[in-house]
Design a protein around this motif. Structure first.
Motif, mmCIF file in Angstrom:
data_model
loop_
_atom_site.group_PDB
_atom_site.id
_atom_site.type_symbol
_atom_site.label_atom_id
_atom_site.label_comp_id
_atom_site.label_asym_id
_atom_site.label_seq_id
_atom_site.Cartn_x
_atom_site.Cartn_y
_atom_site.Cartn_z
ATOM 1 N N PHE A 9 78.886 74.032 56.750
ATOM 2 C CA PHE A 9 79.455 73.460 57.966
ATOM 3 C C PHE A 9 78.962 72.046 58.218
ATOM 4 C CE2 PHE A 9 80.970 74.958 62.350
ATOM 5 C CZ PHE A 9 82.251 75.128 61.883
ATOM 6 N N VAL A 10 77.693 71.786 57.872
ATOM 7 C CA VAL A 10 77.063 70.509 58.217
ATOM 8 C C VAL A 10 77.692 69.356 57.446
ATOM 9 C CG1 VAL A 10 74.855 69.276 58.258
ATOM 10 C CG2 VAL A 10 74.939 71.709 58.787
ATOM 11 N N TYR A 11 78.243 69.626 56.272
ATOM 12 C CA TYR A 11 78.822 68.558 55.455
ATOM 13 C C TYR A 11 80.047 67.926 56.105
ATOM 14 C CZ TYR A 11 75.797 69.899 51.588
ATOM 15 O OH TYR A 11 74.711 70.144 50.800
ATOM 16 N N LEU A 12 80.662 68.625 57.038
ATOM 17 C CA LEU A 12 81.853 68.081 57.677
ATOM 18 C C LEU A 12 81.515 66.931 58.626
ATOM 19 C CD1 LEU A 12 83.747 71.384 58.571
ATOM 20 C CD2 LEU A 12 84.001 69.962 56.538
ATOM 21 N N ILE A 13 80.270 66.908 59.137
ATOM 22 C CA ILE A 13 79.921 65.914 60.164
ATOM 23 C C ILE A 13 79.965 64.486 59.618
ATOM 24 C CG2 ILE A 13 78.162 65.188 61.809
ATOM 25 C CD1 ILE A 13 77.203 68.107 61.868
ATOM 26 N N PRO A 14 79.244 64.157 58.528
ATOM 27 C CA PRO A 14 79.277 62.761 58.064
ATOM 28 C C PRO A 14 80.644 62.320 57.555
ATOM 29 C CG PRO A 14 78.058 64.150 56.528
ATOM 30 C CD PRO A 14 78.303 64.974 57.737
ATOM 31 N N VAL A 15 81.416 63.228 56.939
ATOM 32 C CA VAL A 15 82.720 62.809 56.416
ATOM 33 C C VAL A 15 83.703 62.525 57.547
ATOM 34 C CG1 VAL A 15 82.377 64.014 54.239
ATOM 35 C CG2 VAL A 15 83.533 65.188 56.098
ATOM 36 N N LEU A 58 76.317 65.941 65.312
ATOM 37 C CA LEU A 58 75.095 65.589 64.590
ATOM 38 C C LEU A 58 73.867 66.131 65.302
ATOM 39 C CD1 LEU A 58 74.035 64.013 62.144
ATOM 40 C CD2 LEU A 58 73.796 62.030 63.634
ATOM 41 N N ALA A 59 73.876 66.099 66.655
ATOM 42 C CA ALA A 59 72.737 66.624 67.407
ATOM 43 C C ALA A 59 72.525 68.103 67.136
ATOM 44 C CB ALA A 59 72.953 66.395 68.903
ATOM 45 N N ALA A 60 73.603 68.851 66.912
ATOM 46 C CA ALA A 60 73.481 70.271 66.562
ATOM 47 C C ALA A 60 73.304 70.470 65.069
ATOM 48 C CB ALA A 60 74.715 71.029 67.050
ATOM 49 N N GLY A 61 73.787 69.535 64.269
ATOM 50 C CA GLY A 61 73.680 69.688 62.816
ATOM 51 C C GLY A 61 72.282 69.454 62.293
ATOM 52 N N ILE A 62 71.535 68.523 62.905
ATOM 53 C CA ILE A 62 70.169 68.240 62.447
ATOM 54 C C ILE A 62 69.272 69.475 62.563
ATOM 55 C CG2 ILE A 62 68.094 66.896 62.963
ATOM 56 C CD1 ILE A 62 69.912 64.529 63.611
#
Length: 648
Positions: free
Chosen positions: A506-512, A305-309
């Motif tokens: 790629f970012v959508y994988l983080i919350p799921v 998440l720190a890299a995804g934001i």
């Protein structure tokens, strides 16, 4: 006396039998009655025949070994690909060093001033805040690495796309040649672009940049061609009547008239380049994508998440700036050359001041560690929300039930069908919605999957796509109908859709992963969230464009809201709804493949495994199957009207 015989009356066919789709279905029923017994007698087992499979492992392995052995010695690499690779490395390194030399203050100031010149103070403050947030999260250096790769890739994509679009816009023959190529490239998942460049350039920045260019150039080419071809004919005739040459007409009339399409192409190219640059971390692109990839590999949601934001912030900022430039409505005084010069001088002054103050690097004391609290929150969710929640159950229970009740039956059903029946179903669907050429293309693409020897993994991927598309369409159509019926709801929904549409895949994988763990269900959930905004937007737009006179007539006859939707709006908006289905399928496939990184399995896993282990034979075969699956799904779901307009 002669008798006049009246002609025998013709028997009128029922109305339903006059429809072309019904004629096709009747012909398909006759063909099935003949072919199914024959196919069942010949291939009773139902599995893809081994005699029709081509094993490409040995030739691909030999080719891969030859390329690796000769990469440093063969003239093709030394004087061809080697120069391209070196040029890419030098370009990315030069941009990266410039960004580091400008320092965090200089880069933030320059980005904010550009946003101010394009769209005003509000976006300028937001842009500067976004870059500052990247530093606060401790991701300044990875952000600059991603930005450097992005700048080089976007410049190359714009040049390549503009040249191809120029050729297609000025030549009908070139337009006919490029159109099917661009159509095919736009439906391919991003992962499919990684394998060929890795085979030639190996793992590293050159492969990442070139894969990004190949992925991001088609929108620029298509929109450039569209803008040049859509130029006002009267203006062109007026310019030609003044005795101007073809080059003068192009420079002084056609390109200025196509300004909006060119800037839209730039916007789309930037967004696709960012998405691909993040995904290309799998092949050594580095930067923010690499941080997300490494965090997901170790299921470290906080670090991801720190890299995804910062990725999301970068995407939103770039989308807003290029979108504002495309609108062509800058504020007064902001479009002058003197204003741009003052802004550049101000940015340089800030960079020099930061350098003199010794503040080039982001101070460590200014960083916020969000990984630990996020991971603690995930641990709390695992303990309290994953399972055992009264009445509703936990997120892990939902994922397990969805896998057991939906994904497994659909996969087992597809894999249990005889291979020839799958081809017949594909042919029937493609022919009913399109033409015999569409059906032939779809069947050949599906048959190629069997020939490659990955029939079962492909059907596994197809089952995930079908399940995700079903959920996406139910949610998307319901939300789109609500947004079309309520202006207030649409205004509330618009910023949410804007943000979701700018986020890289790629970012959508983080919350799921945080909610559901790893597996096929999280991959499907990420695909649904990624494809939903496009389906909602297209559905809303299609319903709002329905003829208002038809709606007024229905209201005057006393039709209820439900009757208006079912009997007027949905039938009249059918082309838009079919387009929404097509776009939903293509977008879902792209993320289902990336879901191989979080346990999605099937073709996505084969691609990831091939890239991670250097087993290019496995990766290339899976990549080719993904291409065929994407082509088949696009042809089966693409409306005839849209295909006719494209000329496909």
């Amino acid at each position: 006396m002669a008798t006049v015989t009246a002609p025998a009356p013709r028997i009128a066919l029922p109305g339903i039998l006059k429809q072309r789709a019904v004629h096709k279905l009747l012909l398909l029923a006759v063909a099935a009655a003949i072919l199914v017994p024959l196919a069942n007698a010949r291939w009773a087992s139902g599995s893809w025949p081994g005699a029709l499979t081509v094993d490409l492992t040995d030739p691909l392995t030999k080719t891969s070994d030859w390329i690796i052995d000769n990469r440093d010695s063969h003239p093709l690499f030394l004087y061809g690909f080697g120069h391209v690779s070196n040029a890419v490395v030098l370009s990315v390194r030069a941009v990266y060093l410039v960004l580091l030399a400008a320092g965090w203050a200089g880069v933030s100031a320059f980005a904010g001033l550009v946003a101010w010149r394009v769209a005003g103070v509000k976006l300028a403050l937001g842009t500067a805040a976004a870059f500052v947030a990247c530093g606060l999260l401790g991701m300044w250096i990875p952000t600059m690495q991603t930005l450097a790769l992005m700048i080089v890739a976007v410049l190359a994509s714009v040049v390549v796309g503009a040249l191809l679009g120029l050729a297609a816009g000025l030549s009908d023959r070139m337009d006919r040649i490029l159109r099917p190529i661009l159509d095919t490239m736009q439906v391919l998942p991003a992962f499919a672009y990684l394998l060929p460049v890795v085979l030639v350039f190996g793992i590293g920045v050159p492969a990442a940049v070139l894969a990004t260019v190949v992925y991001a150039a088609p929108p620029m080419a298509r929109l450039t061609s569209l803008g040049l071809r859509g130029a006002d004919k009267e203006v062109l005739e007026a310019v030609e009547s003044l005795g101007s040459t073809a080059r003068q007409r192009l420079v002084t009339a056609r390109i200025p008239l196509a300004r909006k399409e060119l800037l839209l192409g730039l916007n789309q190219t930037i967004m696709m380049a960012l998405s691909m640059a993040v995904i290309a971390s799998v092949i050594g692109a580095g930067g923010l994508g690499d941080r997300v990839y490494q965090a997901l590999a170790s299921v470290d949601v906080g670090a991801a998440l720190a890299a995804g934001i910062p990725i999301v912030l970068l995407a939103v900022v770039l989308d807003r700036i290029t979108g504002a430039a495309g609108d062509g409505t800058p504020g007064s005084g902001r479009s002058s050359r003197a204003g741009w010069a003052y802004a550049l001088v101000a940015a340089v002054a800030v960079a020099v001041a930061g350098r003199l103050a010794g503040r080039l690097d982001w101070p460590d004391s200014w960083t916020l560690n969000i990984a630990e609290p996020v991971n603690r929150a995930v641990d709390w969710m695992t303990a309290h929300l994953y399972s055992g929640v009264p009445v509703v159950g936990g997120t892990a229970d939902w994922a397990g039930h969805f896998t057991t009740w939906v994904l497994d039956p659909v996969r087992d059903g597809l894999q249990g069908l005889p291979w020839w029946s799958v081809l017949l179903i594909v042919a029937a669907l493609a022919w009913v919605i399109g033409t015999w050429r569409t059906a032939l293309t779809a069947v050949l693409a599906m048959a190629a999957i069997g020939v490659l020897g990955v029939w079962k993994p492909s059907l596994d991927t197809l089952s995930q796509v079908l399940a995700a598309v079903a959920v996406t369409l139910v949610l998307g159509f319901a939300t789109g109908i609500a947004a079309a019926r309520s202006d207030r709801f649409e205004r509330m929904l618009r910023p949410v859709l804007d943000v979701f549409q700018t986020m890289p895949q790629f970012v959508y994988l983080i919350p799921v992963v945080a909610l559901f763990g790893v597996g096929r269900a999280p991959a499907v959930a990420a695909a649904v969230v990624y494809a939903l905004p496009a389906v909602v937007r297209i559905t809303t737009q299609g319903l709002r464009q329905v003829d208002q006179a038809s709606l007024e007539s229905a209201r005057s006859l006393g039709a209820t809201t439900g009757q208006q939707i079912r009997q007027v709006q949905l039938p009249l908006a059918r082309p838009a709804l079919l387009l929404a289905v097509n776009q939903g399928v293509v977008l879902v496939l792209a993320v289902v493949i990336i879901g191989g990184l979080v346990g999605g399995g099937a073709l996505g896993y084969d691609v990831v495994f091939g890239l991670a282990q250097g087993d290019l034979a496995t990766g290339l075969v899976a990549g080719a199957a993904i291409v065929c699956l994407g082509l088949m799904l696009d042809r089966v779901t693409q409306p005839t009207e849209r295909r006719t307009k494209k000329g496909a």
